[in-house]
Enzyme design. Structure first.
Site, mmCIF file in Angstrom:
data_model
loop_
_atom_site.group_PDB
_atom_site.id
_atom_site.type_symbol
_atom_site.label_atom_id
_atom_site.label_comp_id
_atom_site.label_asym_id
_atom_site.label_seq_id
_atom_site.Cartn_x
_atom_site.Cartn_y
_atom_site.Cartn_z
ATOM 1 N N SER A 99 0.831 -1.209 0.000
ATOM 2 C CA SER A 99 0.000 0.000 0.000
ATOM 3 C C SER A 99 0.864 1.258 0.000
ATOM 4 O O SER A 99 1.580 1.527 -0.953
ATOM 5 C CB SER A 99 -0.951 -0.029 1.187
ATOM 6 O OG SER A 99 -1.893 1.015 1.112
ATOM 7 N N ASP A 256 -3.368 6.103 -3.119
ATOM 8 C CA ASP A 256 -2.161 5.414 -2.669
ATOM 9 C C ASP A 256 -1.788 4.351 -3.710
ATOM 10 O O ASP A 256 -2.443 4.223 -4.746
ATOM 11 C CB ASP A 256 -2.327 4.829 -1.268
ATOM 12 C CG ASP A 256 -3.539 3.923 -1.129
ATOM 13 O OD1 ASP A 256 -4.161 3.593 -2.156
ATOM 14 O OD2 ASP A 256 -3.854 3.537 0.007
ATOM 15 N N ASP A 258 -1.865 1.057 -4.134
ATOM 16 C CA ASP A 258 -2.768 -0.017 -4.578
ATOM 17 C C ASP A 258 -4.201 0.483 -4.714
ATOM 18 O O ASP A 258 -5.127 -0.310 -4.812
ATOM 19 C CB ASP A 258 -2.702 -1.212 -3.626
ATOM 20 C CG ASP A 258 -3.165 -0.878 -2.214
ATOM 21 O OD1 ASP A 258 -3.070 0.293 -1.812
ATOM 22 O OD2 ASP A 258 -3.599 -1.792 -1.498
ATOM 23 N N ASP A 260 -6.659 1.506 -2.945
ATOM 24 C CA ASP A 260 -7.832 1.157 -2.152
ATOM 25 C C ASP A 260 -8.343 2.346 -1.338
ATOM 26 O O ASP A 260 -9.367 2.252 -0.662
ATOM 27 C CB ASP A 260 -7.566 -0.043 -1.241
ATOM 28 C CG ASP A 260 -6.486 0.219 -0.206
ATOM 29 O OD1 ASP A 260 -5.754 1.219 -0.325
ATOM 30 O OD2 ASP A 260 -6.337 -0.595 0.731
#
Length: 467
Positions: A99, A256, A258, A260
């Site tokens: 992340s 960010d 990834d 999510d």
């Protein structure tokens, strides 16, 4: 040989590559996962980190040697693993990502059937123990894993296969179904993907959206030439805010690595706190589905509860953290859940969090506002419930701090302990909770329309916390 499992956390794996997270660890996880979770078909993907492909190769080798079929979706965002597991009725999914951690890190997030999260409460401890037992006490790895987690090969010894599947188009259409695209106005939107995995997805979406998208740091690059994408840090927000101002954009969005989580900026380049977006998105759902339940965390609550009630919904309090929010959403059959940390969860997305759905809903609400700007839409809520923002303090003894604060305020205020300590008074309230990973206490303060009182009580509490 013995191997370190210090990268295992409560909800996922995070470690420095290759010191605490290596190909050997990834391989052992692959060997153990099918037996522990009864998985015959598992989705696997990785974000843009440079170690992702080699870790995935080792993971897939372990999974297939344990008889598990793998659906390899390649470079992706974490929510694309959720989508693949839910949409294709797979038995589980493993996302290789760290992340927003520094670039030397990598990690893994795990889900089982229905994209249900895996944590220490439902299998992550057993997975760690199986990895630790591999090859111990003079027996073979396969035998040890069989002892640790039952039959480690769901196919009785037959090797699994690998299917490489590009799910981009199907995923994009699913995400776009959350908004009425005929209602969207042709806004200019700055999109800062931080050299993470979101760039290709936005380009795939762009074909269907009536938006003028201005890309910033678009090319996926695990070397992070413009810094690690973590818009939660105030110092990382100016890159997006500056382009919003320079291009005269109607809003900005940053993700960010990834993707999510997304962070939304108004037309002035001001980053809107995740707390206010929870109420804003709740409004979007309740306008279409009145009477539904909305889940929220306990750190900041008054704005969310007022908005949800005003739009005919039912606010439901949950402990912070994705595992708790997702479980509460399933329990209540809630249509939407949000945390002030900018995690947003959706019932029709298998109760999982997404960083792509929220900003599209904001664009839809903006389009329906009658020509108002985003700052105008948010101003009333921000003035009605001023907040301190989350303030971290390093402490030697968190229990002592919590006890002293409760002694000072608990006799006159309304005390709740859903997650840490929350105490409410008629005109102000605060939440104080400890970090699960470091010696830190996190403070949030909000008031009813009184910015000066918010600042006064914040400093008053910090003096006690840091005494």
């Amino acid at each position: 040989m013995p191997i370190s499992t210090t990268a295992f956390g409560t909800y996922d794996i995070r470690g420095i590559y290759p010191d605490t997270l290596s190909e050997e660890l990834a391989y052992r996880i692959g060997r153990a996962f099918p037996g522990i979770f009864g998985a015959r078909r598992v989705a696997v993907g990785h974000d843009i980190r440079l170690s992702g492909p080699s870790l995935q190769e080792a993971l897939v080798r372990g999974l297939t040697e344990s008889g598990c079929d793998v659906v390899d979706i390649g470079m992706c965002g974490t929510e694309m693993i959720y989508f693949a597991v839910g949409q294709y009725y797979l038995d589980g999914g493993i996302m290789i990502t760290a992340s927003h951690n520094p670039k030397e890190y990598n990690g893994m997030k795990f889900v089982r059937e229905g994209a249900r999260p895996i944590s220490n409460d439902n299998g992550l401890v057993e997975l760690r123990e199986a990895v630790e037992m591999w090859g111990s006490e003079g027996v073979t790895g396969a035998t040890t894993l069989s002892v640790a987690c039952g039959d480690s090969s769901p196919r009785g010894g037959a090797k699994g296969g690998v299917e490489h599947r590009d799910i981009t188009d199907e995923y994009v259409q699913y995400i776009l179904s959350y908004v009425d695209m005929s209602q969207l106005r042709p806004y200019r939107i700055v999109c800062n993907t931080g050299n993470g995995a979101a760039g290709p997805i936005l380009r795939a979406m762009e074909r269907f959206l009536p938006l003028d998208i201005v890309m910033v740091n678009e090319v996926p690059d695990g070397a992070f030439p413009n810094g690690v994408p973590n818009p939660l840090l105030p110092e990382n927000r100016e890159a997006t805010a500056r382009v919003v101002r320079e291009t005269g954009a109607d809003m900005g969005v940053a993700w960010d690595g990834d993707f999510d989580r997304c962070f939304v900026f108004d037309e002035n380049g001001t980053c809107i706190e995740g707390y206010y977006l929870v109420g804003f998105l709740a409004q979007a759902f309740l306008a279409k589905h009145p009477g539904e339940r909305i889940i929220h965390d306990p750190r900041l609550t008054w704005n969310t509860r007022e908005v949800v009630t005003a739009y005919g919904g039912e606010p439901v309090l949950s402990r912070s953290g994705h595992a708790f929010i997702k479980a509460k959403m399933r329990e209540e059959n809630a249509i939407y859940g949000g945390e002030m940390s900018s995690h947003h969860y959706f019932r029709d997305f298998w109760y999982c969090d997404s960083g792509m759905i929220p900003w599209l809903l904001v664009v839809e609400l903006l389009s329906q506002s009658g020509g108002k700007s985003l700052s105008q839409l948010m101003k009333e809520r921000m003035e009605r419930f001023p907040i301190s923002g989350e303030i971290n303090s390093k402490v030697k003894d968190a229990d002592d701090v919590l006890a002293r604060v409760e002694e000072r305020y608990g006799r006159e205020g309304e005390v709740t302990r859903v997650d840490g300590l929350s105490i409410a008074f008629p005109t102000w309230r605060f939440s104080l909770r400890r970090s699960n990973t470091e010696p830190v206490i996190r403070l949030n303060v909000e008031t009813r329309g009184d910015r000066a009182l918010c600042e006064e009580k914040t400093q008053e509490l910090l003096a006690i916390i840091r005494a």
